[in-house]
Design an enzyme around this catalytic site. Structure first.
Site, PDB file in Angstrom:
ATOM      1  N   LYS A 144     -11.516 -12.610   5.354  1.00 52.20           N
ATOM      2  CA  LYS A 144     -11.426 -11.276   5.957  1.00 52.20           C
ATOM      3  C   LYS A 144     -12.625 -10.441   5.525  1.00 52.20           C
ATOM      4  O   LYS A 144     -13.019 -10.475   4.347  1.00 52.20           O
ATOM      5  CB  LYS A 144     -10.121 -10.645   5.472  1.00 52.20           C
ATOM      6  CG  LYS A 144      -9.749  -9.314   6.106  1.00 52.20           C
ATOM      7  CD  LYS A 144      -8.364  -8.886   5.621  1.00 52.20           C
ATOM      8  CE  LYS A 144      -7.865  -7.633   6.301  1.00 52.20           C
ATOM      9  NZ  LYS A 144      -6.475  -7.300   5.897  1.00 52.20           N
ATOM     10  N   SER A 187      -3.322  -6.359   9.748  1.00 52.27           N
ATOM     11  CA  SER A 187      -4.727  -6.134   9.971  1.00 52.27           C
ATOM     12  C   SER A 187      -5.606  -7.373   9.865  1.00 52.27           C
ATOM     13  O   SER A 187      -6.751  -7.366  10.327  1.00 52.27           O
ATOM     14  CB  SER A 187      -5.227  -5.093   8.966  1.00 52.27           C
ATOM     15  OG  SER A 187      -5.109  -5.594   7.644  1.00 52.27           O
ATOM     16  N   SER A 207       0.027  -7.402   6.408  1.00 55.86           N
ATOM     17  CA  SER A 207      -1.173  -7.831   7.132  1.00 55.86           C
ATOM     18  C   SER A 207      -1.541  -9.292   7.030  1.00 55.86           C
ATOM     19  O   SER A 207      -2.457  -9.741   7.715  1.00 55.86           O
ATOM     20  CB  SER A 207      -2.375  -7.008   6.695  1.00 55.86           C
ATOM     21  OG  SER A 207      -2.342  -5.774   7.346  1.00 55.86           O
TER      22      SER A 207
HETATM   23  N1  GLN Z   1       0.308  -2.548   9.344  1.00 54.44           N
HETATM   24  C1  GLN Z   1       0.345  -1.899   8.072  1.00 54.44           C
HETATM   25  C2  GLN Z   1      -0.556  -0.699   8.078  1.00 54.44           C
HETATM   26  O1  GLN Z   1      -1.006  -0.368   9.106  1.00 54.44           O
HETATM   27  C3  GLN Z   1      -0.039  -2.870   6.998  1.00 54.44           C
HETATM   28  C4  GLN Z   1      -1.473  -3.091   6.890  1.00 54.44           C
HETATM   29  C5  GLN Z   1      -1.838  -4.053   5.805  1.00 54.44           C
HETATM   30  O2  GLN Z   1      -1.006  -4.796   5.308  1.00 54.44           O
HETATM   31  N2  GLN Z   1      -3.093  -3.989   5.402  1.00 54.44           N
HETATM   32  O3  GLN Z   1      -0.799  -0.078   7.113  1.00 54.44           O
END
Ligand code: GLN
Length: 486
Positions: free
Chosen positions: A79, A154, A178
């Site tokens: 990532k 994400s 994520s």
């Molecule tokens: N979808 C969640 C957010 O928008 C989690 C994101 C993540 O785990 N980085 O914060």
């Protein structure tokens, strides 16, 4: 290029073939990079061509000298939130579009020391904020099972990289889901380790008390091999635990018999898609048939509060962590000869996307004098209750079994203007970040052509039981073998 190379195999199979000299790591990496060229899913921000080939040469030396480990010579994507020397690290943001870190993050360093070859930096929601990968300054990523659908977020790019069979393994981060949510949407396996199990040194920070780096792969063995390398104490991250790292494959073969599995009612309420429910019910039946002790009476009444708690704590931490992007120290700056305040304000207005700005405003509000007690402090108190509830559940259970997400992948553009609806997607993954436990998502069925994810949650630092159960489930089923475009 070697004719023998199939990109559609597990990392442990590549490893065997590399050691048998069926092909070299350089050949494998060349084939992998060649294949990325015809890629239209937008999963990558940077492909690290020449660096990857150099690493592959070193891996081949190691294979020749007989000192290769299970990941030596294996192409991996990470990532673009993970700092890498020699490559731009953008966090999916315009504000870091030219940022070149001076150091590797610990997890990348450990993988490279083990001989793995980093071939690409994957696309993501800006600063890891999002559930659809539509909040990237580099454009959305497409789901390989249906190009009109989101891959989740994400870590969408990392999930797609594995689902599309570009690489056998990738790394993501999980602050609120994520890793697990995109794993579910893309039909791959993804593990969020216990908070403190894996170093966050060099990982661009979003919600520091919630996030962990973890692997995407296609089976328990590959996930275990990555965890074996990245887990463990790091003197550069004081939140890593001084707890020894077990052999993650030791209990493979023990099956599911005797495992005490809780099925918490709160994860099966209104809003759960019927196909997802059915697929998870089938898993429960199979677990029971294999001798697991299923407890459907388990209640976690405070866990639904994880959603509001998360959306106070994560933005609060984000607003502090992102204060450093002021146009002076890092990356993009917007200079027009105004005052320092004007230029910082312009830089942040132009450099951050809409969702990041929304989170900074939410967090700044929750932390401000007069509101701190009502929001931030209260959220921390409820967090303690949620943690206690989980701890109590694990006094009498080895695993919790839930769907990973309430629905399968939704359409591109479908939720982008409705943040609350987007946040609801994380209902089943967020509690685990609030409590700090480890959890894994693996494919367990389909709704039409779209994959469904099963989530297993374990006691803190008991990734070993998660992987034992994953191995057992994957030995009994073949959902993890299905691939897009079959
Ligand atoms: N979808 C969640 C957010 O928008 C989690 C994101 C993540 O785990 N980085 O914060």
């Amino acid at each position: 290029m070697s004719e023998n190379i199939k990109l559609n195999v597990f990392a442990h199979q590549h490893s065997k073939l590399l050691n048998e000299r069926a092909y070299s790591s350089v050949e494998l990496v060349e084939a992998t990079l060649h294949n990325l060229k015809d890629h239209d899913l937008n999963a990558y921000i940077t492909v690290t061509n020449s660096l990857a080939l150099k690493q592959a040469e070193l891996a081949d030396e190691r294979i020749k000298s007989g000192t290769a480990g299970p990941l030596t010579g294996i192409p991996i994507a990470v990532k673009d939130l993970l700092s890498t020397v020699g490559n731009i690290t953008t966090a999916g943001s315009k504000i870091l579009e030219d940022y070149r870190p001076l150091f590797d993050c610990t997890v990348v360093e450990r993988l490279q020391d083990a001989g793995a070859v980093i071939i690409a930096k994957t696309n993501l929601d800006e600063f890891a904020m999002g559930s659809s990968n539509e909040h990237s300054a580099f454009g959305p990523v497409k789901n390989p099972w249906n190009h009109q659908k989101v891959p989740g977020g994400s870590s969408g790019g990392s999930a797609v990289a594995v689902a599309n069979r570009d690489v056998p393994i990738s790394l993501g981060t999980d602050t609120g889901g994520s890793i697990r949510q995109p794993a579910a949407f893309c039909g791959v396996t993804g593990l969020k380790p216990t908070y403190g199990r894996v170093s966050r040194y060099g990982v661009i920070a979003f919600g520091s008390s919630l996030e962990q780096v973890g692997p995407f792969g296609r089976d328990a063995t590959d996930i275990a091999n990555v965890m074996q390398i990245i887990a463990g104490v790091d003197v550069r991250d004081s939140t890593t635990a001084k707890i020894s790292v077990p052999d993650y494959q030791e209990d493979f073969g023990k099956g599911l018999a005797g495992l005490r599995v809780g099925v918490p009612a709160q994860f099966f309420q209104d809003g759960l898609d019927k196909d997802v429910r059915l697929a998870v019910e089938n898993v429960i039946e199979l677990f029971e048939h294999e001798g697991a002790i299923i407890d459907r009476s388990l209640q976690l009444p405070t866990s639904p509060a994880s959603l509001p708690v998360y959306y106070i704590i994560a933005p609060s931490e984000a607003s502090a962590n992102l204060a450093r992007y002021d146009g002076v120290k890092y990356g993009f700056s917007f200079l027009e000869g105004g005052s320092v305040d004007e230029e910082m304000s312009l830089t942040r207005s132009m450099g951050f996307g809409q969702e990041v700005k929304r989170r900074i405003m939410l967090g700044t509000y929750a932390l401000s004098s007069g509101y701190y007690d009502a929001y931030y402090l209260k959220a921390q108190k409820v967090r303690t209750l949620i943690r206690q509830e989980f701890a109590k559940a694990f006094e009498t259970h080895d695993l919790l079994l839930t769907p990973t997400t309430p629905t399968v992948a939704f359409g591109l553009g479908e939720k982008i203007d409705d943040p609350y609806n987007m946040y609801l997607n994380d209902l089943y993954t967020l509690p685990v970040n609030i409590s700090g436990n480890p959890a894994i998502s693996m494919p367990c069925g389909f709704s039409d052509e779209l994959p469904i994810g099963l989530q297993l949650i374990a006691k803190p630092f008991d990734e070993k039981t998660l992987l034992r159960a994953t191995y057992a489930y994957q030995s009994l089923t073949d959902w993890h073998m299905k691939k897009p475009h079959d």
